[in-house]
Design a protein around this motif. Structure first.
Motif, PDB file in Angstrom:
ATOM      1  N   THR A   3       5.405   5.003  -5.902  1.00 53.36           N
ATOM      2  CA  THR A   3       4.073   4.435  -5.809  1.00 53.36           C
ATOM      3  C   THR A   3       3.898   3.991  -4.368  1.00 53.36           C
ATOM      4  OG1 THR A   3       4.932   2.307  -6.530  1.00 53.36           O
ATOM      5  CG2 THR A   3       3.900   3.672  -8.194  1.00 53.36           C
ATOM      6  N   THR A   4       2.727   4.221  -3.828  1.00 51.59           N
ATOM      7  CA  THR A   4       2.504   3.895  -2.428  1.00 51.59           C
ATOM      8  C   THR A   4       1.321   2.937  -2.332  1.00 51.59           C
ATOM      9  OG1 THR A   4       0.954   5.712  -2.192  1.00 51.59           O
ATOM     10  CG2 THR A   4       3.239   6.173  -1.678  1.00 51.59           C
ATOM     11  N   THR A   7      -3.845   3.861   0.804  1.00 54.70           N
ATOM     12  CA  THR A   7      -4.916   4.640   0.191  1.00 54.70           C
ATOM     13  C   THR A   7      -5.888   5.003   1.293  1.00 54.70           C
ATOM     14  OG1 THR A   7      -6.231   2.683  -0.255  1.00 54.70           O
ATOM     15  CG2 THR A   7      -4.736   3.391  -1.983  1.00 54.70           C
ATOM     16  N   LEU A  60      -5.861  17.551 -14.088  1.00 50.54           N
ATOM     17  CA  LEU A  60      -5.548  17.852 -12.693  1.00 50.54           C
ATOM     18  C   LEU A  60      -6.444  18.958 -12.158  1.00 50.54           C
ATOM     19  CD1 LEU A  60      -1.631  17.799 -12.753  1.00 50.54           C
ATOM     20  CD2 LEU A  60      -3.241  15.899 -12.571  1.00 50.54           C
ATOM     21  N   LEU A  68      -2.225  14.865 -16.996  1.00 51.23           N
ATOM     22  CA  LEU A  68      -1.265  13.801 -17.229  1.00 51.23           C
ATOM     23  C   LEU A  68      -1.684  13.095 -18.517  1.00 51.23           C
ATOM     24  CD1 LEU A  68       1.098  12.539 -15.386  1.00 51.23           C
ATOM     25  CD2 LEU A  68      -0.461  10.605 -15.214  1.00 51.23           C
ATOM     26  N   ASP A 192      -3.125   4.280 -16.131  1.00 54.71           N
ATOM     27  CA  ASP A 192      -3.347   3.387 -14.988  1.00 54.71           C
ATOM     28  C   ASP A 192      -3.788   4.174 -13.758  1.00 54.71           C
ATOM     29  OD1 ASP A 192      -2.532   0.951 -16.220  1.00 54.71           O
ATOM     30  OD2 ASP A 192      -0.448   1.630 -16.084  1.00 54.71           O
ATOM     31  N   PHE A 193      -3.625   5.490 -13.811  1.00 58.51           N
ATOM     32  CA  PHE A 193      -3.920   6.314 -12.634  1.00 58.51           C
ATOM     33  C   PHE A 193      -4.884   7.432 -13.003  1.00 58.51           C
ATOM     34  CE2 PHE A 193       0.376   4.588 -12.284  1.00 58.51           C
ATOM     35  CZ  PHE A 193       0.273   3.892 -11.090  1.00 58.51           C
ATOM     36  N   LEU A 195      -7.296  11.000 -11.168  1.00 53.77           N
ATOM     37  CA  LEU A 195      -7.521  11.868 -10.037  1.00 53.77           C
ATOM     38  C   LEU A 195      -9.034  11.953  -9.823  1.00 53.77           C
ATOM     39  CD1 LEU A 195      -5.475  13.530  -8.341  1.00 53.77           C
ATOM     40  CD2 LEU A 195      -6.123  15.497  -9.713  1.00 53.77           C
ATOM     41  N   LYS A 199     -10.769  15.291  -5.662  1.00 52.42           N
ATOM     42  CA  LYS A 199      -9.393  15.715  -5.387  1.00 52.42           C
ATOM     43  C   LYS A 199      -8.893  16.782  -6.362  1.00 52.42           C
ATOM     44  CE  LYS A 199      -7.255  11.489  -3.466  1.00 52.42           C
ATOM     45  NZ  LYS A 199      -6.139  10.547  -3.707  1.00 52.42           N
ATOM     46  N   SER A 213       2.782  18.520  -5.497  1.00 53.44           N
ATOM     47  CA  SER A 213       2.612  17.115  -5.145  1.00 53.44           C
ATOM     48  C   SER A 213       1.280  16.627  -5.663  1.00 53.44           C
ATOM     49  CB  SER A 213       2.618  16.937  -3.624  1.00 53.44           C
ATOM     50  OG  SER A 213       3.924  16.817  -3.171  1.00 53.44           O
ATOM     51  N   ILE A 214       1.309  15.519  -6.366  1.00 51.22           N
ATOM     52  CA  ILE A 214       0.077  14.939  -6.891  1.00 51.22           C
ATOM     53  C   ILE A 214      -0.002  13.512  -6.386  1.00 51.22           C
ATOM     54  CG2 ILE A 214      -1.218  14.388  -8.974  1.00 51.22           C
ATOM     55  CD1 ILE A 214       0.783  16.218 -10.483  1.00 51.22           C
ATOM     56  N   GLU A 215      -1.135  13.118  -5.831  1.00 48.10           N
ATOM     57  CA  GLU A 215      -1.295  11.704  -5.513  1.00 48.10           C
ATOM     58  C   GLU A 215      -2.509  11.177  -6.254  1.00 48.10           C
ATOM     59  OE1 GLU A 215      -0.837  10.403  -1.421  1.00 48.10           O
ATOM     60  OE2 GLU A 215      -1.987   8.603  -1.956  1.00 48.10           O
ATOM     61  N   MET A 216      -2.277  10.197  -7.100  1.00 45.60           N
ATOM     62  CA  MET A 216      -3.350   9.692  -7.962  1.00 45.60           C
ATOM     63  C   MET A 216      -3.784   8.301  -7.547  1.00 45.60           C
ATOM     64  SD  MET A 216      -2.716  11.091 -11.692  1.00 45.60           S
ATOM     65  CE  MET A 216      -1.108  11.754 -11.896  1.00 45.60           C
ATOM     66  N   ASP A 217      -5.051   8.011  -7.802  1.00 41.75           N
ATOM     67  CA  ASP A 217      -5.607   6.686  -7.524  1.00 41.75           C
ATOM     68  C   ASP A 217      -5.450   5.775  -8.733  1.00 41.75           C
ATOM     69  OD1 ASP A 217      -6.742   8.537  -5.596  1.00 41.75           O
ATOM     70  OD2 ASP A 217      -8.070   6.890  -5.033  1.00 41.75           O
ATOM     71  N   GLN A 218      -5.553   4.487  -8.505  1.00 40.36           N
ATOM     72  CA  GLN A 218      -5.500   3.542  -9.616  1.00 40.36           C
ATOM     73  C   GLN A 218      -6.827   3.501 -10.379  1.00 40.36           C
ATOM     74  OE1 GLN A 218      -3.631  -0.323  -9.659  1.00 40.36           O
ATOM     75  NE2 GLN A 218      -3.010   0.034  -7.539  1.00 40.36           N
TER      76      GLN A 218
ATOM     77  N   SER B   2      -1.466  18.832  -3.689  1.00 41.25           N
ATOM     78  CA  SER B   2      -1.142  20.062  -2.979  1.00 41.25           C
ATOM     79  C   SER B   2       0.123  20.680  -3.539  1.00 41.25           C
ATOM     80  CB  SER B   2      -0.897  19.734  -1.502  1.00 41.25           C
ATOM     81  OG  SER B   2       0.164  18.789  -1.401  1.00 41.25           O
ATOM     82  N   PHE B  67       3.526  11.437 -19.285  1.00 40.35           N
ATOM     83  CA  PHE B  67       4.029  12.784 -19.103  1.00 40.35           C
ATOM     84  C   PHE B  67       2.920  13.706 -18.644  1.00 40.35           C
ATOM     85  CE2 PHE B  67       2.081  14.151 -23.064  1.00 40.35           C
ATOM     86  CZ  PHE B  67       2.118  13.007 -23.853  1.00 40.35           C
ATOM     87  N   ASN B 211      -1.289   3.602  -5.213  1.00 43.15           N
ATOM     88  CA  ASN B 211      -1.413   4.922  -5.795  1.00 43.15           C
ATOM     89  C   ASN B 211      -0.079   5.444  -6.296  1.00 43.15           C
ATOM     90  OD1 ASN B 211      -3.984   4.600  -5.027  1.00 43.15           O
ATOM     91  ND2 ASN B 211      -4.081   6.330  -3.625  1.00 43.15           N
ATOM     92  N   LEU B 212      -0.166   6.528  -7.073  1.00 43.60           N
ATOM     93  CA  LEU B 212       1.044   7.133  -7.625  1.00 43.60           C
ATOM     94  C   LEU B 212       1.261   8.497  -6.993  1.00 43.60           C
ATOM     95  CD1 LEU B 212       3.288   7.194  -9.859  1.00 43.60           C
ATOM     96  CD2 LEU B 212       1.607   8.347 -11.300  1.00 43.60           C
ATOM     97  N   ILE B 214       3.640  11.894  -7.158  1.00 36.94           N
ATOM     98  CA  ILE B 214       4.638  12.604  -7.947  1.00 36.94           C
ATOM     99  C   ILE B 214       4.942  13.904  -7.224  1.00 36.94           C
ATOM    100  CG2 ILE B 214       5.162  13.607 -10.200  1.00 36.94           C
ATOM    101  CD1 ILE B 214       2.708  12.063 -11.267  1.00 36.94           C
TER     102      ILE B 214
END
Lengths: 349, 349
Positions: A3-4, A7, A60, A68, A192-193, A195, A199, A213-218, B2, B67, B211-212, B214
Motif C-alpha cells: 500500500t502506498t 496519490t 479492471l 477484484l 476498500d479500493f 479503480l 484508469k 501491475s494494478i494501482e487502486m484508489d481508496q 499496466s 481476491f 492506495n493499493l 498489486i
C-alpha cells in the motif's frame, strides 16, 4: 504488493466520487421501486430495515472479464433478513447478484440445490418431495409464501462497488423519510479500493506481456455522509470483519468514533458463526444503559473498554451452532431491542 | 494500471510453478475419486470428457478476504456437460465452487431458485409443483435421475487458480489412461496472472494507508505440458475469450500453433451465445478434411485462413436462441464427430 501513500490527485471524497464516477443505468428504476415499497410500509406503520449483503466487485476492464472481489457468500445478511422479517420488520434486501437470499439460502450453494430432494412418482408421473425432507421444506416454504403475501420483502441487486455506492446513497435518502423507524444493517463486504473509470482498460488485459501491475484508489468512507447527511435519524449498524483478532476491537471502536453512528459489530473471519462483539457509545449511567451492557448474556469487555464506548460480546456454544442455532437470531433480537429504545427516546424528547 | 516486462526472477514455467506453490489439501482425496470413476467407465467402454468450467480466483491474502476473479457464471461448461451426457459420454465436471452445474443450472442463479414454483396444497399440507412448471421440471429431473443411476457424472470443485492447476494436472494424468477415448474440454476461465505464495499478505490488507499496489506474475502456460506430457493421446479443446473481435482469430490461431493441440474455440464476450469459431489444423485435402471444413453448416473463414489452420464458424439465428436453442448443443455435436474420427484414425494406424 504494497500500500502506498502517494496519490496523483489525493484521495476521493464521497462528493468527488459521485461527481466523477457514472451511476448504474438501473438506478432510477430501482429507486422508483423502493419508493413504492416504502410508501406501502409507512401506510401500515411498519419499521423498515435496509440489509446490505454479499461482496462487491472492482472491475479492471470496461468490457468486464477480470475484477477484484471480496469473499462473502452473503450468509450473514440473508440469515439476518429472515429474523428481521420474523420480528415484524419490512426488509429492503440489497445484495450482491447470486449471493445467498432469505429462504432460498437453505437450499442454494449446495451441490444440487433441490433436484436431490424431488422424486418422480408413478407412471403418469407427478413430482413429490422426498419424505425425510418434507417437514423442513414446508416450514421454509410457508414462511416464504407468507412474506410474499404480506409484501414485506423488497430485493435489490448490485455487482460492482460503484453500483453499491450509488444504490446505498439513493436508498438511504429514500429511507430517511421513515425517520427513527429506519434501521440500517450494513453487512455487505464492501471493497476498500476501486479503480476510477479513467484508469480502466477498455478491453481484456492481454497476457504474454509480462507481469500485471494494478494501482487502486481508496473507496471514500461512505458512512460519514450517510450519518451526517443522508439518513440523519436512522439507527445505523455497520460491520467490521478482521482476520487478526487483536485488531478487532480497536478497529471497530475507531470506526464508531470516526463516523458517530450507533453500533459497530466486530467479527473475526474464523469465529463469526459463534462470536461477535457489539461496540456502541457509552451511555450515561442510567438503569437503561446498565441493561444495555448486559444484553444477551454478554459481558462488556472491560479489559478493552474505553472512556467513550462499550463492548458487548455475543457468544454461542459451538455445539448449539452445530445443532442449527444461528447467531444472527441473537444479533437481530439484540438490535430490535436497541432500535425500539431509540424510537422511544425520540418520543421522550 | 499496466503490464510490465520486468520480473525479479523470470516468469514461472509449469515446472517451477509446481515446485514452489503448495498443492490443495484435498488433492489426493479428489484424485482417488477420479481413479475409481474412470475404472468404472473403462469397464463399460465409455468415452470420457473432462469439462472444466467457471472462473478461477487469485487470493491476495493468506487468510482470504480479497481476491482477483474472472467473470464466468459457468454457463458454457454446465450446458455442454449436459449435451455430452446425452451423447453417451461419461463426464468429469471440474468446476468453480458455486458456478452453474448441469441440470440444476436451469433453476439456479434466478431470484428464487425453486421456492417460486412450489406450492402448499391442502390442510394436511403436501408440497406440489406449480402446474405450468411441471412438464419442464419433469424433463430435467428425469434426465438428472437417469445420469445419477448410471453413475456417469463425477463432479470436482476448485476455487483458486492454484487449486485449478494442481487438479488439472492430476486429473489429466489419470485420464490419459483412457488414451484416445479421452476428450478435454477446457471451458474454465483461468486467470492469466497469479500472486506467488511468498508475495501474499498474511492478514486482511488494511485500508486507510493510501492506495493499493498489486504486482502479479504470469500463470505458466499449462497447455504445453498438458499436450506434450500429461495427456499425449487425448483430444484437447481449449477456449479463447476476447472482447475485441479483431483479436479473436489471431489469438485463437496463435494458441493452436503454440501448443499443438486439436481445437481452439474462439468466442467474443458479447456474441458467445450465438457465435463461436473452431480453429483447427489444416488437414491434407482428403474427402474427410473437406467434410471437416464444412461441418455444422459453417464456412471456413477464408479471408483469415492461414497456411496451417482452418476456421469453421458455428452460428445460430438470434431468434432461435431466444426460443431456447443452445449453441452448446451444436458445439458438442461437432466435437463428438471430430473426436470419433480421432478415435478411428488410431485404429487405422
Amino acid at each position: 504488493m504494497s500500500t502506498t501513500t502517494s496519490t496523483s490527485s489525493g484521495p476521493f471524497s464521497a462528493e468527488s466520487y459521485f461527481a466523477t464516477q457514472p451511476p448504474p443505468p438501473t438506478l432510477e428504476h430501482d429507486i422508483d421501486g423502493v419508493r413504492a415499497f416504502l410508501s406501502r410500509q409507512a401506510g401500515k406503520g411498519r419499521k423498515v430495515v435496509l440489509v446490505t449483503s454479499g461482496g462487491t466487485t472492482v472491475p479492471l476492464e470496461l468490457n468486464v472479464v477480470r475484477f477484484l472481489d471480496n469473499f462473502s457468500a452473503g450468509t450473514r445478511g440473508a440469515t439476518s433478513a429472515e429474523y428481521f422479517l420474523q420480528a415484524g420488520y419490512a426488509v429492503i434486501f440489497m445484495h450482491r447478484q447470486f449471493s445467498l437470499q432469505p429462504f432460498s439460502r437453505h437450499y442454494s450453494h449446495s451441490t444440487n440445490p433441490f433436484l436431490d430432494f424431488l422424486e418422480i412418482i408413478g407412471n403418469d408421473p407427478t413430482i413429490g418431495v422426498t419424505p425425510s425432507k418434507k417437514a423442513h421444506l414446508l416450514e421454509i416454504l410457508s414462511a416464504y409464501k407468507s412474506v410474499q403475501n404480506e409484501g414485506i420483502l423488497h430485493t435489490l441487486t448490485f455487482v460492482t462497488v460503484n453500483d453499491y455506492l450509488w444504490l446505498l446513497r439513493a436508498v438511504s435518502q429514500e429511507l430517511s423519510t421513515m425517520k427513527r423507524k429506519a434501521l440500517y444493517y450494513l453487512a455487505a463486504a464492501v471493497s476498500d479500493f476501486f479503480l476510477p473509470r479513467r484508469k480502466m482498460f477498455e478491453h481484456k488485459i492481454q497476457s504474454g506481456k509480462g507481469n500485471l501491475s494494478i494501482e487502486m484508489d481508496q473507496v471514500p468512507k461512505i458512512l460519514k455522509p450517510m450519518v451526517e447527511e443522508w439518513s440523519r435519524d436512522g439507527y445505523i449498524v455497520s460491520f467490521k470483519l478482521e482476520t487478526d483478532q487483536t485488531l478487532l476491537i480497536p478497529k471497530a471502536r475507531a470506526a464508531l468514533e470516526r463516523y458517530g453512528h450507533q453500533v459497530v459489530i466486530g467479527n473475526d473471519l474464523n469465529r463469526r458463526k459463534f462470536e461477535v462483539v457489539f461496540i456502541s457509545r457509552k451511555l450515561p449511567a442510567t438503569p437503561n444503559a446498565e441493561g444495555d451492557r448486559k444484553a444477551a448474556g454478554g459481558e462488556p469487555d472491560s479489559g478493552q473498554a474505553s472512556s467513550t464506548s462499550v463492548a458487548t460480546w455475543l457468544r454461542l456454544d459451538p455445539q448449539a451452532v452445530e445443532q442449527g442455532k444461528e447467531i444472527e437470531e441473537d444479533i437481530v433480537a439484540e438490535l430490535v431491542k436497541r432500535h425500539q429504545r431509540w424510537i422511544e427516546e425520540e418520543s421522550e424528547i
